[in-house]
Write a protein that holds these residues in place. Structure first.
Motif, short mmCIF file in Angstrom:
data_model
loop_
_atom_site.label_atom_id
_atom_site.label_comp_id
_atom_site.label_asym_id
_atom_site.label_seq_id
_atom_site.Cartn_x
_atom_site.Cartn_y
_atom_site.Cartn_z
N GLU A 44 0.81 -1.21 0.00
CA GLU A 44 0.00 0.00 0.00
C GLU A 44 0.85 1.27 0.00
O GLU A 44 0.42 2.31 -0.48
N HIS A 45 2.05 1.22 0.59
CA HIS A 45 2.92 2.39 0.72
C HIS A 45 4.39 2.00 0.50
O HIS A 45 5.22 2.22 1.38
N PRO A 46 4.73 1.46 -0.64
CA PRO A 46 6.12 1.02 -0.84
C PRO A 46 7.11 2.18 -0.89
O PRO A 46 6.89 3.15 -1.61
N GLY A 47 8.14 2.11 -0.05
CA GLY A 47 9.17 3.13 -0.04
C GLY A 47 8.85 4.36 0.77
O GLY A 47 9.68 5.27 0.87
N SER A 57 2.64 0.28 19.30
CA SER A 57 1.68 -0.83 19.29
C SER A 57 1.74 -1.71 20.54
O SER A 57 0.80 -2.40 20.82
N SER A 58 2.83 -1.66 21.28
CA SER A 58 2.82 -2.42 22.54
C SER A 58 2.38 -1.50 23.68
O SER A 58 1.46 -1.84 24.42
N THR A 59 3.03 -0.36 23.82
CA THR A 59 2.65 0.56 24.90
C THR A 59 2.47 1.99 24.41
O THR A 59 2.12 2.85 25.19
N CYS A 60 2.70 2.25 23.14
CA CYS A 60 2.74 3.61 22.64
C CYS A 60 2.03 3.71 21.29
O CYS A 60 2.02 2.75 20.53
N ASN A 61 1.49 4.88 20.97
CA ASN A 61 0.81 5.04 19.69
C ASN A 61 1.40 6.16 18.84
O ASN A 61 0.73 6.68 17.97
N PHE A 62 2.64 6.54 19.07
CA PHE A 62 3.28 7.61 18.31
C PHE A 62 3.83 7.05 17.00
O PHE A 62 4.79 6.29 16.99
N ALA A 63 3.18 7.41 15.88
CA ALA A 63 3.64 7.01 14.55
C ALA A 63 3.08 7.98 13.53
O ALA A 63 1.91 8.35 13.60
N HIS A 64 3.94 8.43 12.60
CA HIS A 64 3.53 9.39 11.57
C HIS A 64 4.24 9.08 10.26
O HIS A 64 5.43 8.74 10.27
N TRP A 65 3.52 9.26 9.14
CA TRP A 65 4.19 9.28 7.85
C TRP A 65 5.07 10.52 7.82
O TRP A 65 4.86 11.46 8.59
N GLU A 66 6.02 10.56 6.91
CA GLU A 66 7.02 11.63 6.89
C GLU A 66 6.40 13.03 6.84
O GLU A 66 6.77 13.90 7.62
N ARG A 67 5.46 13.27 5.94
CA ARG A 67 4.86 14.61 5.84
C ARG A 67 4.16 14.99 7.14
O ARG A 67 4.31 16.10 7.63
N GLU A 68 3.42 14.06 7.71
CA GLU A 68 2.71 14.34 8.95
C GLU A 68 3.69 14.53 10.12
O GLU A 68 3.44 15.33 11.03
N TYR A 69 4.81 13.81 10.08
CA TYR A 69 5.83 13.97 11.11
C TYR A 69 6.45 15.37 11.03
O TYR A 69 6.65 16.03 12.05
N LEU A 98 5.99 9.58 -4.59
CA LEU A 98 5.63 8.23 -4.19
C LEU A 98 4.20 7.89 -4.61
O LEU A 98 3.94 6.77 -5.08
N GLU A 99 3.27 8.83 -4.45
CA GLU A 99 1.89 8.59 -4.85
C GLU A 99 1.79 8.44 -6.36
O GLU A 99 1.06 7.58 -6.86
N LEU A 100 2.53 9.26 -7.11
CA LEU A 100 2.53 9.17 -8.56
C LEU A 100 3.09 7.82 -9.00
O LEU A 100 2.54 7.15 -9.87
N SER A 101 4.17 7.41 -8.39
CA SER A 101 4.78 6.12 -8.70
C SER A 101 3.82 4.97 -8.41
O SER A 101 3.66 4.06 -9.21
N LEU A 102 3.16 5.04 -7.26
CA LEU A 102 2.19 4.01 -6.89
C LEU A 102 1.00 4.03 -7.84
O LEU A 102 0.51 2.98 -8.25
#
Length: 173
Positions: A44-47, A57-69, A98-102
């Motif tokens: 769904e999101h290669p590269g 996912s075990s004790t924390c929920n901090f995760a962002h794609w690069e732009r959102e980060y 990346l979206e164009l490539s996908l």
């Protein structure tokens, strides 16, 4: 000049240089451990680059794609001024690439399936049934799609302006 105007012009500059700006790793706001950078290997999101807490996912929920980060870093005053504009412009340009490539990959797969059914628009299938398409046609269609989206955005902006102007004139009466 607004940030959006700067980021779009910087985005064009970033595409030419391909140099990634320094994007700092910050401590996770939930547990305080250092965030890490990863590259997605999923279909769904290669590269795609993403940043997350090591304990996500075990004790924390901090995760962002690069732009959102990058937006998170700007919102929390970690990136400021030109560094913020450069990082955001680069992240947006990278996301577009990346979206164009996908999109090209998915379009080629769709055309490959159409080709196997005998309904391929721009290309032929080889003996294995794989798509042997015309890359130029795909690029032209993607470019046409982007132009249509841009025209629709302009149309929406014009309609919004007309609505705001109408409300303003109604209030004045």
């Amino acid at each position: 000049m607004s940030l959006s105007a700067s980021s779009s012009s910087r985005s064009v500059l970033r595409r030419r240089s391909k140099a990634a700006p320094a994007i700092p790793l910050v401590p996770c706001p939930n547990c305080g451990r250092q965030a890490k950078v990863y590259i997605s290997g999923k279909d769904e999101h290669p590269g795609w680059t993403f940043y997350k807490c090591k304990y996500h996912s075990s004790t924390c929920n901090f995760a962002h794609w690069e732009r959102e980060y990058v937006i998170y870093l700007i919102d929390n005053n970690v990136l400021k001024g030109d560094a913020a504009v450069d990082a955001l412009g680069w992240a947006e340009a990278r996301r577009e690439e990346l979206e164009l490539s996908l999109g090209k990959k998915k379009l080629a797969e769709e055309w490959g399936r159409s080709s196997q059914a005998g309904a391929c628009i721009a290309g032929t299938s080889n003996n294995n049934g794989a798509f042997d398409g015309n890359r130029r046609t795909v690029s032209e269609l993607v470019l046409l799609g982007r132009q249509i989206v841009m025209l629709l955005e302009i149309l929406v902006a014009m309609l919004l302006f007309i609505d705001v102007a109408s409300v303003f004139f109604i209030w004045k009466k």
